[in-house]
Design a protein around this motif. Structure first.
Motif, PDB file in Angstrom:
ATOM      1  N   PRO A 105       0.826  -1.220   0.000  1.00  0.00           N
ATOM      2  CA  PRO A 105       0.000   0.000   0.000  1.00  0.00           C
ATOM      3  C   PRO A 105       0.856   1.265   0.000  1.00  0.00           C
ATOM      4  O   PRO A 105       1.824   1.375   0.746  1.00  0.00           O
ATOM      5  CB  PRO A 105      -0.801  -0.113   1.307  1.00  0.00           C
ATOM      6  N   GLY A 106       0.482   2.210  -0.844  1.00  0.00           N
ATOM      7  CA  GLY A 106       1.170   3.490  -0.901  1.00  0.00           C
ATOM      8  C   GLY A 106       2.046   3.677  -2.116  1.00  0.00           C
ATOM      9  O   GLY A 106       2.335   4.800  -2.517  1.00  0.00           O
ATOM     10  N   PHE A 107       2.483   2.574  -2.714  1.00  0.00           N
ATOM     11  CA  PHE A 107       3.426   2.662  -3.824  1.00  0.00           C
ATOM     12  C   PHE A 107       2.747   2.339  -5.149  1.00  0.00           C
ATOM     13  O   PHE A 107       1.952   1.403  -5.248  1.00  0.00           O
ATOM     14  CB  PHE A 107       4.601   1.713  -3.593  1.00  0.00           C
ATOM     15  N   VAL A 108       3.083   3.113  -6.176  1.00  0.00           N
ATOM     16  CA  VAL A 108       2.555   2.892  -7.528  1.00  0.00           C
ATOM     17  C   VAL A 108       3.677   3.108  -8.529  1.00  0.00           C
ATOM     18  O   VAL A 108       4.747   3.631  -8.202  1.00  0.00           O
ATOM     19  CB  VAL A 108       1.396   3.858  -7.856  1.00  0.00           C
ATOM     20  N   THR A 109       3.409   2.722  -9.765  1.00  0.00           N
ATOM     21  CA  THR A 109       4.361   2.969 -10.838  1.00  0.00           C
ATOM     22  C   THR A 109       3.578   3.329 -12.095  1.00  0.00           C
ATOM     23  O   THR A 109       2.368   3.528 -12.045  1.00  0.00           O
ATOM     24  CB  THR A 109       5.267   1.747 -11.068  1.00  0.00           C
ATOM     25  N   ALA A 110       4.277   3.441 -13.205  1.00  0.00           N
ATOM     26  CA  ALA A 110       3.647   3.751 -14.486  1.00  0.00           C
ATOM     27  C   ALA A 110       4.503   3.145 -15.582  1.00  0.00           C
ATOM     28  O   ALA A 110       5.679   2.811 -15.363  1.00  0.00           O
ATOM     29  CB  ALA A 110       3.520   5.265 -14.665  1.00  0.00           C
ATOM     30  N   ASP A 111       3.919   2.990 -16.748  1.00  0.00           N
ATOM     31  CA  ASP A 111       4.664   2.368 -17.852  1.00  0.00           C
ATOM     32  C   ASP A 111       5.970   3.108 -18.135  1.00  0.00           C
ATOM     33  O   ASP A 111       7.000   2.492 -18.415  1.00  0.00           O
ATOM     34  CB  ASP A 111       3.796   2.326 -19.107  1.00  0.00           C
ATOM     35  N   HIS A 112       5.928   4.442 -18.053  1.00  0.00           N
ATOM     36  CA  HIS A 112       7.143   5.199 -18.386  1.00  0.00           C
ATOM     37  C   HIS A 112       8.187   5.149 -17.269  1.00  0.00           C
ATOM     38  O   HIS A 112       9.280   5.677 -17.420  1.00  0.00           O
ATOM     39  CB  HIS A 112       6.790   6.657 -18.721  1.00  0.00           C
ATOM     40  N   TYR A 113       7.851   4.492 -16.122  1.00  0.00           N
ATOM     41  CA  TYR A 113       8.832   4.291 -15.057  1.00  0.00           C
ATOM     42  C   TYR A 113       9.539   2.936 -15.184  1.00  0.00           C
ATOM     43  O   TYR A 113      10.327   2.565 -14.318  1.00  0.00           O
ATOM     44  CB  TYR A 113       8.166   4.349 -13.680  1.00  0.00           C
TER      45      TYR A 113
END
Length: 460
Positions: free
Chosen positions: A208-216
């Motif tokens: 919980p709390g952490f996310v990412t994205a394709d460009h990461y």
């Protein structure tokens, strides 16, 4: 009849496409939030502030964490209008221009005339990999601990904690920290800490709390590796520890909040659902926190309260273990937590519930209390329950009494007797006002509870 059934099925399919927010907004004011579930004042109990009634457009459901009401849009309209399922479906369809008024009326009259249904454009939903399953307790503990150990505690936040009555030792043992900004410098230090401890940063996908994205993401050794980030919050990080001392969640005591915002929030990834660029992450839930006493005076006693600071104050003052619920209705894991406590320090013989004194007017707190006690009794029939009661003029929470040295004002009341007395006023009130107890004005409830329940025990 087949044509009529096909018509209803088509209407139902379109109704299910309408967001829960759009349905609820026809009845009550909705506060739309860009990074979390939408809020509204709950129409099913005397709700006066945002925070407990949540609208999740991703799952298309509503839930009140105070009174427990919840369901989908059709259920909401059924409850609001006091109508049956098919009536609610047609009501929604008419309100949202899926059918005309004459079509809805013709359906219930058994007429099969115009059966053309106006399609609804389904709103964009989160990608399937936006929110994932939560990691195991061991993984959560390892990664949360690495995150916390990369942080520091500011002097200003240390003073706030001391103002809550915490000692330097309690602040250090508790692991409180100033919530950081997701700067490049901090992320580099955090990833270095994980590497030094042999932790897999890609497991943050499930924390919980952490996310990412394709460009990461970038390819490394034939696998795509992601950089995980988090949203910036200003406040104090509060580790939530289970009965084994493992960190299973992080609360944030926010520095600045608007009038309708809650001071405490969760370190959570639910905002990934509302921003198409983000992926992975998981909601925080509402894990329980257990505080153990430094001494061994009353190892067979457990207090249950609401709020981590209260649990620390109780444990210090009474020399007993204290469990903090993060919300009076969030006790789903209570049996597991009590089992963990018994494994650590032996059989539990007594439980004291110390909810805030405003239960005198908040019947929802009492209804949750009953469910809590009954759930524990099924698993631990030998435990003796007491309700901790006091006059609200001496403080709202039990920590107020402790800090003000007024614990002599506490009354130990047999829980069965207390619940029986409180239950005895509910049916007469519902008959007198022709309403469910949750919908009766809180001032009326306060007066009756004071006279029929609290005076009974406080003057005994």
């Amino acid at each position: 009849m087949k044509k009529k059934a096909t018509f209803f099925k088509s209407v139902l399919e379109e109704v299910k496409k309408i967001s829960i927010t759009d349905i609820v907004e026809e009845y009550v004011t909705v506060k739309r939030n860009p990074y979390s579930d939408n809020d509204a004042h709950c129409p099913f109990h005397a709700d006066e502030s945002f925070g407990s009634f949540k609208l999740n457009d991703e799952m298309n459901i509503y839930k009140c964490f105070s009174c427990g009401e919840g369901g989908n849009g059709i259920r909401f309209v059924m409850e609001m209008e006091k109508i049956e399922y098919k009536e609610a479906v047609m009501k929604i369809a008419y309100m949202h221009n899926i059918v005309t008024k004459s079509q809805a009326e013709a359906y219930f009259e058994g007429v099969s005339g115009d059966t053309k249904v106006r399609p609804v454009e389904r709103k964009a939903r989160a990608k399937s990999d936006d929110v994932v399953d939560k990691a195991s307790v061991e993984v959560l503990d390892g990664l949360f601990s690495a995150f916390m150990d990369t942080c520091t505690l500011s002097d200003a936040h240390q003073e706030i904690l001391k103002g809550r009555g915490l000692s330097d030792e309690e602040i250090q043992v508790g692991g409180f920290f100033t919530f950081p900004e997701a700067s490049q410098d901090f992320l580099l230090r955090f990833y270095k800490t994980m590497a030094e401890r042999g932790l897999d940063s890609q497991e943050l996908k499930h924390v919980p709390g952490f996310v990412t994205a394709d460009h990461y993401g970038e390819m490394k050794n034939g696998q795509k590796k992601y950089l995980y980030v988090f949203t910036n919050k200003k406040g104090i990080g509060i580790p939530v520890r289970n009965s084994n001392g493992q960190v299973v969640g992080i609360q944030i005591r926010q520095d600045d909040v608007d009038k309708d915002q809650k001071r405490y929030t969760w370190f959570s990834s639910t905002y990934a659902q509302h921003k198409n660029i983000y992926k992975h992450g998981t909601p925080a839930g509402a894990p329980l926190h257990t505080t153990y006493s430094n001494g061994e005076r009353f190892n067979n006693v457990v207090f249950i309260t609401e709020g981590i600071f209260k649990s620390i104050a109780i444990s210090r003052h009474f020399g007993s273990t204290a469990i903090s619920l993060q919300g009076v209705g969030n006790f789903q894991e209570i049996v597991e937590e009590l089992n963990g406590i018994e494994k650590k320090q032996g059989e539990i013989k007594y439980i004291f519930v110390a909810h805030d004194a405003d239960m005198v007017e908040n019947v929802n707190v009492f209804l949750h209390l009953k469910k809590l006690v009954n759930q524990i009794k099924e698993a631990f029939p030998h435990i003796k329950f007491y309700n901790a009661m006091w006059d609200e003029s001496y403080g709202k929470g039990i920590d107020d009494l402790i800090h003000n040295q007024e614990t002599a004002r506490l009354k130990r009341v047999d829980m069965d007797e207390f619940m029986a007395a409180y239950d005895s006023i509910i049916e007469p009130l519902e008959k007198a006002y022709q309403k469910k107890i949750r919908n009766i004005d809180k001032n009326v409830i306060r007066t009756v509870v004071q006279e029929k329940v609290f005076k009974l025990f406080m003057t005994a």
